[in-house]
Design a protein around this motif. Structure first.
Motif, PDB file in Angstrom:
ATOM      1  N   ASP A   1       0.796  -1.229   0.000  1.00 39.06           N
ATOM      2  CA  ASP A   1       0.000   0.000   0.000  1.00 39.06           C
ATOM      3  C   ASP A   1       0.828   1.278   0.000  1.00 39.06           C
ATOM      4  O   ASP A   1       0.398   2.304   0.513  1.00 39.06           O
ATOM      5  N   THR A   2       1.999   1.264  -0.561  1.00 43.28           N
ATOM      6  CA  THR A   2       2.858   2.430  -0.364  1.00 43.28           C
ATOM      7  C   THR A   2       3.035   3.274  -1.627  1.00 43.28           C
ATOM      8  O   THR A   2       2.820   2.816  -2.748  1.00 43.28           O
ATOM      9  N   ARG A   3       3.375   4.552  -1.425  1.00 44.30           N
ATOM     10  CA  ARG A   3       3.903   5.373  -2.523  1.00 44.30           C
ATOM     11  C   ARG A   3       5.425   5.501  -2.407  1.00 44.30           C
ATOM     12  O   ARG A   3       6.051   6.139  -3.240  1.00 44.30           O
ATOM     13  N   ALA A   4       5.980   4.972  -1.323  1.00 39.01           N
ATOM     14  CA  ALA A   4       7.422   5.092  -1.080  1.00 39.01           C
ATOM     15  C   ALA A   4       8.102   3.888  -1.714  1.00 39.01           C
ATOM     16  O   ALA A   4       8.263   2.846  -1.099  1.00 39.01           O
ATOM     17  N   PHE A   5       8.506   4.044  -2.970  1.00 42.84           N
ATOM     18  CA  PHE A   5       8.971   2.924  -3.794  1.00 42.84           C
ATOM     19  C   PHE A   5      10.076   2.124  -3.115  1.00 42.84           C
ATOM     20  O   PHE A   5      10.042   0.893  -3.047  1.00 42.84           O
ATOM     21  N   CYS A   6      11.064   2.844  -2.578  1.00 41.92           N
ATOM     22  CA  CYS A   6      12.214   2.151  -2.004  1.00 41.92           C
ATOM     23  C   CYS A   6      11.875   1.330  -0.777  1.00 41.92           C
ATOM     24  O   CYS A   6      12.630   0.455  -0.370  1.00 41.92           O
ATOM     25  N   SER A   7      10.744   1.642  -0.140  1.00 43.04           N
ATOM     26  CA  SER A   7      10.392   0.923   1.084  1.00 43.04           C
ATOM     27  C   SER A   7       9.700  -0.407   0.789  1.00 43.04           C
ATOM     28  O   SER A   7       9.442  -1.174   1.715  1.00 43.04           O
ATOM     29  N   ILE A   8       9.417  -0.697  -0.481  1.00 43.05           N
ATOM     30  CA  ILE A   8       8.657  -1.920  -0.770  1.00 43.05           C
ATOM     31  C   ILE A   8       9.358  -3.184  -0.273  1.00 43.05           C
ATOM     32  O   ILE A   8       8.749  -3.985   0.442  1.00 43.05           O
ATOM     33  N   PRO A   9      10.642  -3.371  -0.571  1.00 44.56           N
ATOM     34  CA  PRO A   9      11.280  -4.585  -0.036  1.00 44.56           C
ATOM     35  C   PRO A   9      11.290  -4.609   1.491  1.00 44.56           C
ATOM     36  O   PRO A   9      11.094  -5.664   2.096  1.00 44.56           O
ATOM     37  N   ALA A  10      11.510  -3.441   2.098  1.00 45.97           N
ATOM     38  CA  ALA A  10      11.547  -3.384   3.558  1.00 45.97           C
ATOM     39  C   ALA A  10      10.213  -3.816   4.145  1.00 45.97           C
ATOM     40  O   ALA A  10      10.145  -4.562   5.127  1.00 45.97           O
ATOM     41  N   ARG A  11       9.124  -3.354   3.547  1.00 46.78           N
ATOM     42  CA  ARG A  11       7.806  -3.676   4.079  1.00 46.78           C
ATOM     43  C   ARG A  11       7.476  -5.159   3.916  1.00 46.78           C
ATOM     44  O   ARG A  11       6.928  -5.786   4.825  1.00 46.78           O
ATOM     45  N   HIS A  12       7.786  -5.703   2.767  1.00 45.37           N
ATOM     46  CA  HIS A  12       7.540  -7.136   2.588  1.00 45.37           C
ATOM     47  C   HIS A  12       8.433  -7.953   3.518  1.00 45.37           C
ATOM     48  O   HIS A  12       8.019  -8.995   4.032  1.00 45.37           O
ATOM     49  N   ASP A  13       9.651  -7.461   3.730  1.00 45.36           N
ATOM     50  CA  ASP A  13      10.545  -8.173   4.639  1.00 45.36           C
ATOM     51  C   ASP A  13       9.974  -8.193   6.060  1.00 45.36           C
ATOM     52  O   ASP A  13      10.015  -9.229   6.732  1.00 45.36           O
ATOM     53  N   VAL A  14       9.457  -7.066   6.509  1.00 44.10           N
ATOM     54  CA  VAL A  14       8.841  -7.031   7.842  1.00 44.10           C
ATOM     55  C   VAL A  14       7.681  -8.019   7.907  1.00 44.10           C
ATOM     56  O   VAL A  14       7.562  -8.806   8.853  1.00 44.10           O
ATOM     57  N   ALA A  15       6.828  -8.017   6.902  1.00 44.40           N
ATOM     58  CA  ALA A  15       5.679  -8.923   6.916  1.00 44.40           C
ATOM     59  C   ALA A  15       6.137 -10.378   6.940  1.00 44.40           C
ATOM     60  O   ALA A  15       5.583 -11.204   7.677  1.00 44.40           O
ATOM     61  N   ARG A  16       7.149 -10.706   6.148  1.00 46.42           N
ATOM     62  CA  ARG A  16       7.623 -12.091   6.117  1.00 46.42           C
ATOM     63  C   ARG A  16       8.217 -12.496   7.454  1.00 46.42           C
ATOM     64  O   ARG A  16       8.008 -13.608   7.940  1.00 46.42           O
ATOM     65  N   ARG A  17       8.969 -11.592   8.063  1.00 42.46           N
ATOM     66  CA  ARG A  17       9.557 -11.895   9.368  1.00 42.46           C
ATOM     67  C   ARG A  17       8.478 -12.074  10.441  1.00 42.46           C
ATOM     68  O   ARG A  17       8.537 -13.002  11.256  1.00 42.46           O
ATOM     69  N   VAL A  18       7.518 -11.175  10.453  1.00 40.25           N
ATOM     70  CA  VAL A  18       6.482 -11.267  11.490  1.00 40.25           C
ATOM     71  C   VAL A  18       5.646 -12.527  11.299  1.00 40.25           C
ATOM     72  O   VAL A  18       5.350 -13.244  12.259  1.00 40.25           O
ATOM     73  N   ASP A  19       5.277 -12.831  10.060  1.00 40.46           N
ATOM     74  CA  ASP A  19       4.491 -14.042   9.837  1.00 40.46           C
ATOM     75  C   ASP A  19       5.287 -15.295  10.197  1.00 40.46           C
ATOM     76  O   ASP A  19       4.756 -16.214  10.820  1.00 40.46           O
ATOM     77  N   CYS A  20       6.569 -15.330   9.822  1.00 43.81           N
ATOM     78  CA  CYS A  20       7.396 -16.489  10.195  1.00 43.81           C
ATOM     79  C   CYS A  20       7.514 -16.591  11.715  1.00 43.81           C
ATOM     80  O   CYS A  20       7.507 -17.694  12.274  1.00 43.81           O
TER      81      CYS A  20
END
Lengths: 468, 468, 468
Positions: free
Chosen positions: C414-433
Motif C-alpha cells: 500500500d505504499t507510494r514510497a517505492f524504495c520501502s517496498i522490499p523493507a515492508r515485505h521483509d517485515v511482513a515475512r519476518r512477522v508471519d514467520c
C-alpha cells in the motif's frame, strides 16, 4: 521470604531480561515527577501523622474497597462513610482483618502489587497478608505511623518526589498551598485548575458556583465576557500557586467552536438552568475550546480525560455519594469529538493538550494517529483501570508504532493513595524498561537509544510535557 | 508421530514452562463441570451408538462446516439438511473425505486442536488427517462407534464429567431428563431455563408459545400477572429437574425497569403482535429484570450473553434455517444497557448474573470494571469464537487486573460437539495454567497461590458460580 | 556496526527463534507480489533518475512528515507543497538535515525500520542517521541516485518485483501504462480501478467527472443505465491494461441493495447535486453492490477499505490539500453495513471481496467471523497504521483462530514510497514467520505445515486472491 521479586515485571527470556534489568537500574532511583493526582494538600500543610492502617490503606482507596464489595462485603464494614451519616465500622483493626481475610481476592491485580510494595518497602514486612498475619500487620503499621519519619513531609522526601500536583476547583482558596509555601518546607506541591463545578451546567449548584466565582474574582460572571474574564483571573491565581495545567474530565471528548454570540446565549440558559441535556453537553464542549484559547495566552497545559460513566449505581450514589468505585469506562470517540477544537487551535505550537483514554480500542485507532500528527496533542499514560502491567504494556504496543515515544508524556500516578506513589512509578518504570528491552532484543531499537528513552519515559518527558 | 504435543499451549520460556507443567499436572485430571452447553439429553436417555464419523464430527459442528463453506464447499456436500428437505449428501464416507481433503484449512484454529485431541485421545489415531488417511480414519472411527464403550453414557463416564447442563425451552416437557433419572444411571445431567420463545415478541410463534406456556402451567398467560406466575411455575419445574440457571441470549444487553402497569401494557401489545421493534426490544429488556426478580426468590443463576447478530445471511437462513455458522458478533454496550437492572437489584447478594461477551473491546473497558464492583455480577469465560488459546489469553490479560480471578466463573464449553468436551476443557486448563505460570515467573503471583487458583479456575469456581 | 539485526522481529525464545529463522530463510528470497499500492506509473514509463534524497524519502512520505509535524516542524520546512503555491523549502540538503536531527522521533516506529532497511540494504550505509551523519547520508544517497542502477526499472528488478499494481481513476487514460507496455520492458506494472471520483456524489466535480466518463466511453452517462454501461466499458479498458481488481475507500462499509428504479432516481439527484448527506452515502453504498454485480461478469476482485476520516484538519486541508497525514481511523461497523451486498451476492463463489480494516477491535469480533463463513470474503492484511510488527502480530492473533490462514490474502504494501517496498515485505515475512514459529513451538501447528503456510503467506495467497 520476600513479598517482592526483584526482577518482577521484566521479560522472561534471558537476554531481554538482562537488558531490562540494566535499563531499570539506571532509572529506578530517579526523582518522582507526579504532575496529576489527588493527594490532599492538607497532609503536606499540617504534616500530622496518618491515623491508622485502615484509614491509610483501605477506607480511602476505591480500588481496594470496590474489590471487597464485589464479593459481598458491605462498604459499611470497611468504614466508608454513609451520606446519611449512618453507622459504619470505626474500629481500624476490624476493617484491617476484613482486608486480610480477603486478600486472596487481589491475586493478579495491581492493587496487590502496590500494597505488597508498601508493606515490604515502607513497613519492612516480608510475610504475606492473611487472616493469620492480620494483627501483626496492623501493629507494625500502627507503630510506624506514630513515628516522625512516617509523617507526610518525611514520606514525601523519602519517596524522592521532586514535584507533586494536587487538583482543585476554581472555588478553592488554595489555603493549604499557601500554608505549605509559608512554612518554608522545600517540598514542591502545586495545584491544577479543575473547573468542572463552574463549567458543567449539570454540576450540582452550577449557578451558585458561577456566582461565587464572580465574587472571588471581582468579575461580573452574569455575563459571558465577565465569566470568561473570571476564568482568566482565576487561572492566573492558580498559576501563581504553581499550577501548570488544567484538568477536564467530561463524560465525552466533545468540543465545540461556536460563535461568541451563540456561546453567550447558551451560557445564559446554563445560568438560568434551562439547558437541555444536549445544550449542557454543547456548553461543556465550548468551554474546552475556551480553555484552549486561554491556554494560548497563559500557557496552562490542558489535560482531557473523557470516557467515564460516573457513579453508575444510583442506589450506591444515594447511600455513599460520589467516587465509590462505580465509575465505569465507556466507548469514546475522539476523532469527531475533538475536531472543532483542533480545527481552531490544533496546529498552534503554543497549545499543549494531554489526552487520556479509558477505551483501549481507541489507542491504536484514534489516539496514536491523532497525537502522531497534531503538534498540540500528546498522549497521557495508561491510567485508572489501566495503570497496571498489562495495561501499560498494551498502551506502548498500541501507541508507539504510530505516535512514537515523544508524543507521550511519561507516567503520572493519578492516585489519592499517597503511599502507593513509589509503587506505581516503580511498576511503570519496570514495564517501560521491559518493553524497551523487548524492542532491543528483537532488533527494533539500539541499546544506547533504549537507555535514553528509558530516562525520558521515567523522568524527562513528564517534566517537559507539564512544563515543570 | 503424535498429533498432540504434550507441552502444547504452555509458555515457551523454560522456567515459566516448567511452572505451567506443574500446575497443569495438578488439574488435568479434575472432573469436568459443564454448566452451560447444548448436548442432546436424548443421547444420555437412549444411550444409542452415534451413527457415523461424519454425523458425529462434521455435519452438526458449525465451526467445522462454516470453515469449509467459506472456501466454497456447499453445505449440501457436508450433509447439512436443507429447510426444504432437498437432497444433501447422505454418504458419511464422502462427507468425511471432503473434510480430510480440506483439513489444511483448519491450521492454527481451535477446531483443529479439538479434532486432533479427539482423534488421538479418543480414537487412538496418530497420523494426520488428509486425503491419504481419510479412509483409514473413517474405518477406525466407525469401528469404535460400534462398540459399547463409545456409547454416550460410557463416554460421559470416560470423560469424567461430574455434571453437564443442557438448555431447554420452557415449553419442553423435559421428558429425556425424566427418562435419564428414571433409568437409575448415575450420570448427572441437568437442564437450564432458556425462555426466548416465550419472552421475545419477535420469536416465531410468540403468542402461541405464551398460550402453550399457560396450558402447561395452568396459569392464565393472557394477563401479565398470570404470565409471570407461569414463569415462576415453570422455573420451579425446571429446578426440580436439576436446573440451577437460566440462559438469555438477546441481541443486546438492554434491560428495563418499568412499572408493572407499563409492563402489562407492553405485554398486551406483544401478545397482540403490535409491538414496534423498539417496544419488542424494551419488552425483552424488561423480562431480564423480571427474571432477576424471580431469581431473588428461587435462586436460579442468570446467564446473559448478548452481542450476536443471528443468522446474518438471509438466503442461507431461508435455505438451511437457523444456527448454520452465520451468527456474527457485534459491538456491545453493557454500561448503559445493564443499568436499569443493576439499579434495581445489582447490589443484592442473593442475585448472581454471569455475563458473557462477544466484543473483546468490552473486556477491559466495561465487563471487568462492572464485575469488579457489583456483587451480583461475575464474568463468564471467553466463549464461542473466543473459546480458543488466544481468546482465553486475552480474556485473562484484560480482565484479571480489574476483576481479579474470583469475579470470573472458570470455564464452560458451550458445545453441541460431545466428543470435543474434554478437548475444550483441556485447552482452557492449559491456557489458564500458562497464564498463571507467566504471572509467577514475572513476580506477580506466588507459586503456592498459583496452585490454588489453577484448581479454582479448572473446577471449583464453576461449581460455586452455578450453585452446583 | 550494522543498522539491521539479522534476527530482527523473530521471537526471543531460542527454539521458536530457530524455527522462525528456518521459515524465513525459505521465503526471504521469494519474488514480491504487490497487488495494491500507489507508486507512480510514470516512474516505470520514463525511467528517469529520482531527483534527490529528500524528494525520494521525506517530502512524499506522509508517515515521515506527519511525525516531524507532530513535533512542531512546519511542513514548509520539509518541502511539502502548499496549495497556494507559496514558498516551501527547496533545498534537499536542508530538508534532509531536519530529518536527521529529528530521527530519534522515529524510535520504535516502522518508519525507522523501513528507512534503516533502505539505508543499509539499498545505499550500503551502516552508521545511524543523526545530525552528525546527515551530510554523509545526503552525499552517499545523491551519488547513488545518479547511477543507472538506481533508476526505477533497475530498482524494480533488483527488488525482485514480480508484479506491481498502481491505482487509477476511471478518467485516467492509462497512458503511462501503455507507454510501459510499448517500451518492451519486461516489468509487470498493472492498474486497478478506483472509481471514487465518478461514484461519490460528494467528490469534488462529481457531475463533471461523470460527464467525462460518458465522453471517454461513448455512453450516455446522464441516464442510470448509461452510467452503469460506462462503468462496464471502463472496467474492460482497465482489464485490458492488466487490472484484476477494483479499489473502494468509502468512509464506511455501508452497502445498499435498492431497486434499479430507486437507484436511478438517486443517481439523478446525485448528478443534480441535490443529494442529502444521507442520500450521497446511500448512493455510495448502492454503487458497491453494483460493482459487485459487475465483478460477477468481468471477474475484478473488489477491495473494500472503509474507516478512514480523511483530511481531518480543515486548516491543513486548506493549506496543503489532501493526503497530508491527517487521515484518522474511526470505529467501523461491518456486520450491518455489508449485509445488503452479502445478502445479494455474498455466497456466490464467483465474487471475491478483499476486506481491509482500520479498526482493530473489528478483527476478532466482525472481520474474522464474516470471512470465516462467506465464500466471497477474504481479509486484507493489516495495513496503513497497522502495517507494522505489532499491528501484524495482532492481526494474526485475532483473525487466525476464526478465519484461518486461507481466508486471508498474504501481504500488500500500500505504499507510494517505492524504495520501502522490499523493507515492508521483509517485515511482513519476518512477522508471519515469527508467528508461525510460535504456533509450532507451542504445539499448535506441525513444522512441515508451517513451511507451507509461510510460503503461502509470503507469495502464493496474494497471487491467488488477486487473480494474478
Amino acid at each position: 521470604m520476600a513479598l517482592l521479586d526483584k526482577d518482577r515485571l521484566f521479560p522472561l527470556e534471558d537476554r531481554s531480561r538482562g537488558i531490562a534489568r540494566a535499563l531499570y537500574d539506571q532509572v529506578k532511583g530517579l526523582p518522582i515527577v507526579s504532575p496529576h493526582g489527588h493527594t490532599d494538600p492538607r497532609w503536606y500543610a499540617e504534616n500530622e501523622a496518618f491515623p491508622d492502617p485502615a484509614q491509610l490503606l483501605v477506607t480511602p482507596d476505591h480500588y481496594v474497597f470496590r474489590m471487597l464489595f464485589s464479593q459481598g462485603i458491605p462498604l459499611e464494614a470497611l468504614g466508608v462513610p454513609r451520606a446519611d451519616g449512618g453507622p459504619t465500622e470505626a474500629d481500624g483493626r476490624k476493617i484491617w482483618r476484613v482486608l486480610a481475610q480477603n486478600y486472596f481476592l487481589f491475586r493478579g491485580t495491581p492493587s496487590q502489587m502496590w500494597l505488597d510494595h508498601v508493606f515490604e518497602e515502607l513497613f519492612g514486612i516480608d510475610e504475606r497478608l492473611s487472616a493469620k498475619t492480620a494483627d501483626m500487620y496492623y501493629d507494625r503499621i500502627s507503630d510506624c505511623l506514630a513515628k516522625p519519619e512516617f509523617r507526610p513531609r518525611a514520606l514525601f522526601e523519602r519517596f524522592n518526589i521532586e514535584v507533586i500536583a494536587t487538583t482543585e476547583s476554581p472555588l478553592d482558596p488554595l489555603a493549604w498551598h499557601d500554608k505549605i509555601k509559608a512554612s518554608g518546607w522545600s517540598g514542591r506541591v502545586i495545584t491544577a485548575y479543575r473547573p468542572d463545578p463552574v463549567i458543567d451546567p449539570e454540576f450540582a449548584g452550577f449557578a451558585g458556583n458561577v456566582e461565587s466565582l464572580g465574587e472571588i474574582t471581582g468579575e461580573d460572571t452574569r455575563s459571558w465576557t465577565g465569566y470568561l474574564a473570571a476564568h482568566r483571573n482565576r487561572r492566573a491565581y492558580f498559576i501563581a500557586r504553581g499550577a501548570t495545567s488544567s484538568d477536564h474530565g467530561h463524560a465525552t471528548a466533545r468540543t465545540e467552536d461556536m460563535s461568541q454570540d451563540q456561546a453567550a446565549i447558551l451560557f445564559e440558559k446554563a445560568l438560568a438552568g434551562t439547558c437541555s441535556a444536549e445544550e449542557a453537553d454543547a456548553f461543556r464542549g465550548q468551554m474546552l475550546t475556551e480553555m484552549a484559547r486561554m491556554s494560548l495566552d497563559d500557557g496552562l497545559v490542558m489535560q482531557i480525560h473523557p470516557g467515564s460513566f460516573r457513579n453508575h449505581s444510583a442506589p450506591m450514589l444515594a447511600t455513599f455519594g460520589r467516587d465509590k468505585g462505580f465509575d465505569i469506562p465507556t466507548r469514546t470517540d475522539y476523532v469527531r469529538a475533538l475536531k472543532p477544537l483542533l480545527d481552531a487551535f490544533g496546529t498552534d505550537p503554543r497549545l499543549s493538550i494531554i489526552l487520556f483514554g479509558l477505551d483501549e480500542s481507541a489507542y491504536s485507532r484514534e489516539l496514536a494517529p491523532l497525537a502522531g500528527v497534531y503538534p498540540s496533542l500528546k498522549l497521557g499514560p495508561a491510567w485508572w483501570y489501566f495503570d497496571s502491567p498489562e495495561g501499560m504494556r498494551r498502551y506502548r504496543e498500541m501507541t508507539t508504532e504510530t505516535a512514537g515515544f515523544y508524543n507521550t508524556v511519561g507516567f503520572n500516578d493519578d492516585t489519592r493513595a499517597f503511599c502507593s506513589i513509589p509503587a506505581r512509578h516503580d511498576v511503570a518504570r519496570r514495564v517501560d524498561c521491559g518493553y524497551l528491552a523487548t524492542l532491543v532484543a528483537s532488533g527494533r531499537l539500539a541499546e544506547d537509544e533504549a537507555f535514553e528513552v528509558a530516562h525520558d519515559l521515567a523522568y524527562r518527558l513528564a517534566k517537559q510535557a507539564y512544563r515543570l
